[in-house]
Write an enzyme that holds these catalytic residues in place. Structure first.
Site, PDB file in Angstrom:
ATOM      1  CD  GLN A   1      -0.856  -0.104   3.791  1.00 21.66           C
ATOM      2  OE1 GLN A   1      -0.865   0.919   4.455  1.00 21.66           O
ATOM      3  NE2 GLN A   1      -1.531  -1.193   4.128  1.00 21.66           N
TER       4      GLN A   1
ATOM      5  CG  HIS B   1      -0.618   5.838   3.702  1.00 20.30           C
ATOM      6  ND1 HIS B   1      -1.829   5.196   3.811  1.00 20.30           N
ATOM      7  CD2 HIS B   1       0.264   5.098   4.412  1.00 20.30           C
ATOM      8  CE1 HIS B   1      -1.682   4.118   4.573  1.00 20.30           C
ATOM      9  NE2 HIS B   1      -0.423   4.031   4.944  1.00 20.30           N
TER      10      HIS B   1
ATOM     11  CD  GLU C   1       1.843   4.244   7.632  1.00 20.98           C
ATOM     12  OE1 GLU C   1       0.820   4.039   8.295  1.00 20.98           O
ATOM     13  OE2 GLU C   1       2.000   3.779   6.494  1.00 20.98           O
TER      14      GLU C   1
ATOM     15  CG  HIS D   1       4.056   1.188   3.661  1.00 19.70           C
ATOM     16  ND1 HIS D   1       3.525   2.281   3.021  1.00 19.70           N
ATOM     17  CD2 HIS D   1       3.168   0.866   4.638  1.00 19.70           C
ATOM     18  CE1 HIS D   1       2.379   2.615   3.597  1.00 19.70           C
ATOM     19  NE2 HIS D   1       2.129   1.756   4.580  1.00 19.70           N
TER      20      HIS D   1
ATOM     21  NE  ARG E   1      -6.809  -2.589   1.821  1.00 20.52           N
ATOM     22  CZ  ARG E   1      -8.106  -2.328   1.950  1.00 20.52           C
ATOM     23  NH1 ARG E   1      -8.931  -2.419   0.931  1.00 20.52           N
ATOM     24  NH2 ARG E   1      -8.597  -1.991   3.119  1.00 20.52           N
TER      25      ARG E   1
HETATM   26  O1  LIG Z   1      -5.278  -1.968   3.971  1.00 21.74           O
HETATM   27  P1  LIG Z   1      -4.824  -2.804   5.136  1.00 21.74           P
HETATM   28  O2  LIG Z   1      -4.001  -3.993   4.691  1.00 21.74           O
HETATM   29  O3  LIG Z   1      -5.932  -3.194   6.033  1.00 21.74           O
HETATM   30  O4  LIG Z   1      -3.833  -1.893   5.961  1.00 21.74           O
HETATM   31  C1  LIG Z   1      -4.238  -0.633   6.478  1.00 21.74           C
HETATM   32  C2  LIG Z   1      -3.274  -0.228   7.572  1.00 21.74           C
HETATM   33  O5  LIG Z   1      -1.964  -0.227   7.040  1.00 21.74           O
HETATM   34  C3  LIG Z   1      -0.936   0.109   7.960  1.00 21.74           C
HETATM   35  O6  LIG Z   1       0.286   0.113   7.286  1.00 21.74           O
HETATM   36  C4  LIG Z   1      -1.197   1.474   8.567  1.00 21.74           C
HETATM   37  O7  LIG Z   1      -1.098   2.463   7.573  1.00 21.74           O
HETATM   38  C5  LIG Z   1      -2.578   1.511   9.181  1.00 21.74           C
HETATM   39  O8  LIG Z   1      -2.819   2.801   9.700  1.00 21.74           O
HETATM   40  C6  LIG Z   1      -3.611   1.160   8.129  1.00 21.74           C
HETATM   41  O9  LIG Z   1      -4.913   1.157   8.699  1.00 21.74           O
END
Ligand SMILES: O=P(O)(O)OC[C@H]1O[C@@H](O)[C@@H](O)[C@@H](O)[C@@H]1O
Length: 254
Positions: free
Chosen positions: A63, A65, A82, A140, A160
Protein backbone atom coordinates in the site's frame (compact mmCIF):
# COMPACT_ATOMS: atom_id res chain seq x y z
CA UNK A 1 -5.58 21.83 30.33
CA UNK A 2 -4.96 18.53 32.10
CA UNK A 3 -3.98 15.41 30.23
CA UNK A 4 -6.96 13.40 28.98
CA UNK A 5 -7.18 9.63 28.70
CA UNK A 6 -8.34 8.79 25.17
CA UNK A 7 -10.95 6.10 24.46
CA UNK A 8 -10.19 3.08 22.27
CA UNK A 9 -11.78 1.93 19.03
CA UNK A 10 -11.26 -1.70 17.98
CA UNK A 11 -11.01 -2.43 14.25
CA UNK A 12 -11.41 -5.96 12.82
CA UNK A 13 -8.99 -6.82 10.00
CA UNK A 14 -8.47 -10.01 7.98
CA UNK A 15 -4.80 -9.92 8.99
CA UNK A 16 -5.55 -9.28 12.68
CA UNK A 17 -5.32 -11.60 15.70
CA UNK A 18 -7.27 -13.17 18.54
CA UNK A 19 -4.34 -12.93 20.98
CA UNK A 20 -3.65 -9.22 21.36
CA UNK A 21 -1.32 -7.71 23.93
CA UNK A 22 -1.32 -7.15 27.69
CA UNK A 23 -3.84 -4.43 28.51
CA UNK A 24 -6.19 -5.29 25.62
CA UNK A 25 -9.09 -7.72 25.82
CA UNK A 26 -8.85 -10.56 23.29
CA UNK A 27 -11.76 -11.01 20.87
CA UNK A 28 -13.78 -14.21 21.43
CA UNK A 29 -12.78 -17.15 19.21
CA UNK A 30 -15.94 -16.76 17.11
CA UNK A 31 -15.40 -13.04 16.64
CA UNK A 32 -13.40 -11.49 13.80
CA UNK A 33 -9.70 -10.95 14.47
CA UNK A 34 -8.74 -7.48 15.69
CA UNK A 35 -6.01 -5.79 13.64
CA UNK A 36 -5.99 -2.27 15.01
CA UNK A 37 -6.85 -0.43 18.21
CA UNK A 38 -7.16 3.31 17.68
CA UNK A 39 -7.05 6.09 20.26
CA UNK A 40 -9.42 8.57 18.60
CA UNK A 41 -9.87 12.15 19.73
CA UNK A 42 -13.34 13.35 20.73
CA UNK A 43 -15.85 13.75 17.88
CA UNK A 44 -15.52 17.11 16.14
CA UNK A 45 -11.81 17.31 16.94
CA UNK A 46 -9.48 16.73 13.98
CA UNK A 47 -5.99 16.73 15.46
CA UNK A 48 -2.82 16.26 13.41
CA UNK A 49 -1.91 12.82 14.74
CA UNK A 50 -3.54 9.48 15.50
CA UNK A 51 -2.08 6.70 17.62
CA UNK A 52 -2.88 3.02 16.97
CA UNK A 53 -1.72 -0.43 18.02
CA UNK A 54 -1.43 -2.96 15.18
CA UNK A 55 -1.61 -6.73 15.76
CA UNK A 56 -0.69 -8.82 12.71
CA UNK A 57 -0.95 -12.53 11.93
CA UNK A 58 -0.61 -12.13 8.15
CA UNK A 59 0.94 -9.56 5.86
CA UNK A 60 -1.03 -6.33 5.42
CA UNK A 61 -1.72 -5.09 1.90
CA UNK A 62 1.08 -3.62 -0.21
CA UNK A 63 0.00 0.00 0.00
CA UNK A 64 0.83 3.68 -0.15
CA UNK A 65 -0.53 6.89 1.39
CA UNK A 66 -0.61 10.37 -0.19
CA UNK A 67 1.46 13.28 1.15
CA UNK A 68 -0.07 16.58 2.33
CA UNK A 69 -0.22 18.01 -1.18
CA UNK A 70 -1.59 14.87 -2.81
CA UNK A 71 -4.20 14.45 -0.08
CA UNK A 72 -5.33 18.10 -0.20
CA UNK A 73 -5.66 17.84 -4.00
CA UNK A 74 -8.15 15.05 -3.31
CA UNK A 75 -10.07 16.99 -0.65
CA UNK A 76 -8.50 15.54 2.51
CA UNK A 77 -7.05 17.71 5.30
CA UNK A 78 -3.55 16.24 5.31
CA UNK A 79 -1.42 13.37 4.05
CA UNK A 80 -0.18 10.37 5.97
CA UNK A 81 3.37 9.87 7.14
CA UNK A 82 3.52 7.08 9.70
CA UNK A 83 5.98 5.59 12.14
CA UNK A 84 6.10 2.27 13.95
CA UNK A 85 7.64 1.23 17.25
CA UNK A 86 7.95 -2.56 17.18
CA UNK A 87 6.83 -4.04 20.51
CA UNK A 88 7.11 -7.71 19.55
CA UNK A 89 8.17 -9.60 16.46
CA UNK A 90 8.40 -13.23 15.43
CA UNK A 91 11.99 -14.22 14.55
CA UNK A 92 11.23 -13.98 10.80
CA UNK A 93 9.05 -10.85 10.88
CA UNK A 94 9.67 -8.19 8.25
CA UNK A 95 8.44 -4.81 7.05
CA UNK A 96 8.79 -3.80 3.38
CA UNK A 97 9.82 -0.22 2.62
CA UNK A 98 10.04 0.83 -1.01
CA UNK A 99 11.33 -1.13 -4.01
CA UNK A 100 14.80 -2.74 -3.95
CA UNK A 101 15.55 -1.18 -7.36
CA UNK A 102 14.06 1.92 -9.00
CA UNK A 103 10.85 1.02 -10.85
CA UNK A 104 9.12 2.62 -13.80
CA UNK A 105 5.44 3.41 -13.37
CA UNK A 106 4.65 0.64 -15.85
CA UNK A 107 6.73 -1.89 -13.90
CA UNK A 108 4.94 -0.94 -10.68
CA UNK A 109 1.53 -1.25 -12.30
CA UNK A 110 2.29 -4.63 -13.90
CA UNK A 111 3.85 -5.97 -10.69
CA UNK A 112 0.86 -4.84 -8.61
CA UNK A 113 -1.52 -6.52 -11.04
CA UNK A 114 0.26 -9.90 -11.06
CA UNK A 115 1.50 -9.86 -7.44
CA UNK A 116 5.18 -9.88 -8.32
CA UNK A 117 5.38 -6.54 -6.46
CA UNK A 118 5.88 -8.57 -3.28
CA UNK A 119 9.23 -9.82 -4.56
CA UNK A 120 10.33 -6.37 -5.77
CA UNK A 121 10.00 -4.73 -2.34
CA UNK A 122 12.78 -4.27 0.20
CA UNK A 123 11.64 -6.56 3.07
CA UNK A 124 13.68 -5.70 6.17
CA UNK A 125 13.95 -7.91 9.27
CA UNK A 126 12.50 -6.16 12.32
CA UNK A 127 12.76 -6.86 16.03
CA UNK A 128 11.30 -5.49 19.26
CA UNK A 129 12.52 -1.95 19.89
CA UNK A 130 12.98 -0.97 16.23
CA UNK A 131 11.55 2.42 15.25
CA UNK A 132 10.75 3.09 11.59
CA UNK A 133 9.51 6.34 10.02
CA UNK A 134 7.73 5.79 6.70
CA UNK A 135 6.97 9.01 4.80
CA UNK A 136 3.92 9.33 2.57
CA UNK A 137 4.59 7.98 -0.90
CA UNK A 138 6.56 4.98 0.36
CA UNK A 139 5.21 1.73 -1.11
CA UNK A 140 5.20 -0.39 2.03
CA UNK A 141 3.81 -3.47 3.70
CA UNK A 142 3.82 -4.54 7.33
CA UNK A 143 4.55 -8.24 7.71
CA UNK A 144 3.06 -11.01 9.86
CA UNK A 145 3.73 -11.72 13.53
CA UNK A 146 4.13 -8.13 14.65
CA UNK A 147 2.77 -5.99 17.46
CA UNK A 148 3.51 -2.32 16.85
CA UNK A 149 2.52 1.10 18.06
CA UNK A 150 1.77 3.33 15.08
CA UNK A 151 2.06 7.10 15.18
CA UNK A 152 0.52 8.57 12.04
CA UNK A 153 -0.74 11.78 10.58
CA UNK A 154 -4.47 11.67 11.18
CA UNK A 155 -5.76 10.50 7.80
CA UNK A 156 -7.76 7.32 7.26
CA UNK A 157 -6.78 6.77 3.63
CA UNK A 158 -4.83 3.77 2.33
CA UNK A 159 -4.33 3.09 -1.36
CA UNK A 160 -3.97 -0.69 -1.71
CA UNK A 161 -1.81 -1.79 -4.63
CA UNK A 162 -1.91 -5.53 -3.93
CA UNK A 163 -3.76 -7.60 -1.32
CA UNK A 164 -2.75 -11.27 -1.82
CA UNK A 165 -6.11 -12.08 -3.40
CA UNK A 166 -8.11 -11.01 -0.33
CA UNK A 167 -11.52 -9.73 -1.44
CA UNK A 168 -10.88 -6.10 -0.56
CA UNK A 169 -10.92 -3.06 -2.83
CA UNK A 170 -7.68 -2.06 -4.58
CA UNK A 171 -6.77 1.52 -5.55
CA UNK A 172 -4.18 1.07 -8.27
CA UNK A 173 -4.61 4.37 -10.14
CA UNK A 174 -4.72 6.51 -7.00
CA UNK A 175 -1.84 4.54 -5.46
CA UNK A 176 0.29 4.83 -8.59
CA UNK A 177 -0.26 8.61 -8.63
CA UNK A 178 1.29 9.06 -5.18
CA UNK A 179 3.96 6.30 -5.09
CA UNK A 180 7.69 6.96 -4.87
CA UNK A 181 9.34 4.72 -7.46
CA UNK A 182 12.86 4.99 -5.98
CA UNK A 183 14.28 2.81 -3.17
CA UNK A 184 13.50 4.00 0.37
CA UNK A 185 15.52 6.82 1.85
CA UNK A 186 15.20 8.26 5.35
CA UNK A 187 12.82 11.24 5.33
CA UNK A 188 14.63 14.59 5.13
CA UNK A 189 11.75 16.29 6.87
CA UNK A 190 9.45 14.64 9.39
CA UNK A 191 5.86 15.66 9.99
CA UNK A 192 6.03 14.71 13.66
CA UNK A 193 8.50 14.06 16.45
CA UNK A 194 8.45 11.01 18.70
CA UNK A 195 10.39 11.33 21.97
CA UNK A 196 11.35 8.07 23.70
CA UNK A 197 11.05 8.55 27.47
CA UNK A 198 12.73 6.34 30.10
CA UNK A 199 12.04 6.01 33.83
CA UNK A 200 12.29 9.26 35.81
CA UNK A 201 10.78 12.72 35.51
CA UNK A 202 10.26 14.57 32.21
CA UNK A 203 8.61 17.84 31.27
CA UNK A 204 6.77 17.34 28.01
CA UNK A 205 5.41 20.22 25.99
CA UNK A 206 3.40 20.64 22.82
CA UNK A 207 0.36 22.60 21.64
CA UNK A 208 -1.12 19.15 21.25
CA UNK A 209 0.80 15.99 22.10
CA UNK A 210 0.18 12.29 22.70
CA UNK A 211 1.68 10.35 25.61
CA UNK A 212 1.83 6.62 24.86
CA UNK A 213 2.95 4.53 27.84
CA UNK A 214 4.79 1.53 26.33
CA UNK A 215 5.87 -0.54 29.34
CA UNK A 216 5.04 -0.20 33.03
CA UNK A 217 3.37 2.97 34.23
CA UNK A 218 3.73 6.31 35.90
CA UNK A 219 1.95 9.61 36.39
CA UNK A 220 1.13 12.61 34.23
CA UNK A 221 0.47 15.75 36.26
CA UNK A 222 -0.22 13.42 39.17
CA UNK A 223 -2.69 11.14 37.36
CA UNK A 224 -1.80 7.45 37.11
CA UNK A 225 -1.25 5.91 33.63
CA UNK A 226 -0.36 2.43 32.42
CA UNK A 227 0.92 0.74 29.28
CA UNK A 228 -1.89 0.14 26.77
CA UNK A 229 -3.32 3.63 27.23
CA UNK A 230 -2.89 6.87 25.31
CA UNK A 231 -3.25 10.37 26.75
CA UNK A 232 -3.81 13.65 24.91
CA UNK A 233 -1.75 16.52 26.32
CA UNK A 234 -2.27 20.23 25.62
CA UNK A 235 0.55 22.53 26.70
CA UNK A 236 3.07 21.36 29.28
CA UNK A 237 2.86 18.37 31.60
CA UNK A 238 5.13 16.54 33.99
CA UNK A 239 5.52 12.85 33.24
CA UNK A 240 7.05 10.62 35.91
CA UNK A 241 7.80 7.10 34.75
CA UNK A 242 8.18 4.25 37.25
CA UNK A 243 11.34 2.14 37.30
CA UNK A 244 11.75 0.01 34.15
CA UNK A 245 8.92 1.93 32.47
CA UNK A 246 9.02 3.57 29.05
CA UNK A 247 6.71 5.84 27.06
CA UNK A 248 6.53 7.78 23.82
CA UNK A 249 5.60 11.43 23.53
CA UNK A 250 4.52 12.38 20.00
CA UNK A 251 3.69 15.81 18.62
CA UNK A 252 3.36 17.39 15.17
CA UNK A 253 6.27 19.43 13.87
CA UNK A 254 5.58 23.11 13.27
O1 LIG B 1 -5.28 -1.97 3.97
P1 LIG B 1 -4.82 -2.80 5.14
O2 LIG B 1 -4.00 -3.99 4.69
O3 LIG B 1 -5.93 -3.19 6.03
O4 LIG B 1 -3.83 -1.89 5.96
C1 LIG B 1 -4.24 -0.63 6.48
C2 LIG B 1 -3.27 -0.23 7.57
O5 LIG B 1 -1.96 -0.23 7.04
C3 LIG B 1 -0.94 0.11 7.96
O6 LIG B 1 0.29 0.11 7.29
C4 LIG B 1 -1.20 1.47 8.57
O7 LIG B 1 -1.10 2.46 7.57
C5 LIG B 1 -2.58 1.51 9.18
O8 LIG B 1 -2.82 2.80 9.70
C6 LIG B 1 -3.61 1.16 8.13
O9 LIG B 1 -4.91 1.16 8.70
Amino acid sequence: MPATLLPTKRVAKPWGRHQLWPGFENPAPDEEPIGEIWFPSPAGDDPELLIKYLFTSEKLSVQVHPDDEGARDRGYPRGKDEAWLVLAAEPDSTIALGPKQPLSAEQLRAAALDGSIVGLLDWRPVKAGDFIYSPAGTVHAIGAGLTVIEIQQNLDLTYRLYDYGRPRELHLDDGMAVSTLEPFEEAQERKFTVEHLQSGEHDVSADKGWLVPVTGGGTIDGERFAAGQCWAVSGTATVTLDDRSTALFAFPNA
